[in-house]
Each structure stands twice: as structure tokens, then as C-alpha cells.
Design an enzyme around this catalytic site. Sequence first.
Site, PDB file in Angstrom:
ATOM      1  N   SER A 275      13.871  30.782 -16.457  1.00 24.73           N
ATOM      2  CA  SER A 275      12.890  29.717 -17.199  1.00 24.73           C
ATOM      3  C   SER A 275      12.358  30.517 -18.474  1.00 24.73           C
ATOM      4  CB  SER A 275      11.887  29.485 -16.312  1.00 24.73           C
ATOM      5  OG  SER A 275      10.953  30.688 -16.001  1.00 24.73           O
TER       6      SER A 275
ATOM      7  N   LYS B 242       4.859  32.166 -17.189  1.00 24.68           N
ATOM      8  CA  LYS B 242       5.120  31.184 -18.270  1.00 24.68           C
ATOM      9  C   LYS B 242       4.124  31.453 -19.301  1.00 24.68           C
ATOM     10  CE  LYS B 242       7.891  28.644 -15.672  1.00 24.68           C
ATOM     11  NZ  LYS B 242       8.231  29.620 -14.738  1.00 24.68           N
TER      12      LYS B 242
END
Length: 202
Positions: free
Chosen positions: A123, A160
Site C-alpha cells: 500500500s 498511511k
Amino acid sequence: MQHKNAEYFKRMENFIDKFTAEYSVSPTSQQISEGTGLSPATVSRYLKVMREENVLDYGGVRNITTRRERQIRSKTYNFVPVLGAVSCGVPKFAEENVEEYVKLPASLFGKGDFFILRANGDSMIGAGIDDGDLVLIRQQNTAEPGQIVVALMEDEATLKRFYPEPENHRVRLHPENPEMRDIYGDNVIIQGVAVKVIKGLA
């Protein structure tokens, strides 16, 4: 030991410091004996007493750490726990959850409370964080917009980019992978900010 000679303490500690500084390894008991002029038996007895009185740490052959060396190490290195994969839930700092400790130079990473997490998945590949990389995290509960954070949502930790959206009363967590969508949450807890990716360390 019936009588402790303060001069012996000083002579041994000074010799160990000089030897360690010159050779980057602590001396053996025999080398201390030869370097100080004290008998091997005296050196052995005094090493034991110096350890008991916290003058030095002594764990055996070539594993002696004096007060001066402790001070140098505390200023020079961070001893950082490796806590495992970021997708495995909340990073836990208890000793049983630490895979290992890594010594990192403070001159490169600065001082502070750090931990290391192993990246799991793809990711964040756009930010240069690949599956299996180790990510150095500075432990803190706040972050600036755009920083890469370890964020806790519903008891699951994720790595993230952090974008607060106060007008919508939520936080946007952005993956650095065009094939993945942003994650939104109104109860996001920041556990730390990523400061470095370490490849091939473990």
C-alpha cells in the site's frame, strides 16, 4: 574482598577506557593485568566488585562497559525495539512483543522514542516502502498533514499518509498505491510518524 584499593579501581577503569577507544573492543582480563601491572587474580576480583558497585558492566570476555563508554553510547546510539508487522494490530511495547533491538546512530536519526515496524503489503510502494521493509517510527500522538503515520483505527494499525479533514470531522488516510482507495475515519489515533525506511536490516 577485605580491602579495596581506590587506585586499582582508577587504574583499571582508565586502562579499559583507553584500550576500548584505541581498539574498539574491550580488553581481556589478561590484557588488563598486563596493562595495569596487577595480577590476574586481582583483576578478576576487582572486575567483580566494580560490576557490583555499578562502576562497569562486565559480561565476560571482551564485554566490559565502563561509565565513560555507557555515556558515549547513550549519546551516540538509540537502542530501538523491532515490534513486528504493521498490519498485526496495535504495536505493543512489552518486552515479550519485541523481536529484537537494533542499535541506530543518533547522528543520523536524532534522539527520541523510536520503534521499528515491518511493512506488510504494497500500500505504500509509491513512498518507497516495500513489503518486508523496516520502517523507523518516532513515537508521538500528533502529525502534520502529509506525513506518513502509524494510525490506529478499530484496533488495527496501518501505515498511511495522514490528511486531517476537520470540516468533515474525519481523517483521510492515503495509501501510496494508485490501485488502492483512501481510508476515512472519525476516530483515528496517531501512534507515531515514519522517519526512515531501513532496507535489508533484518
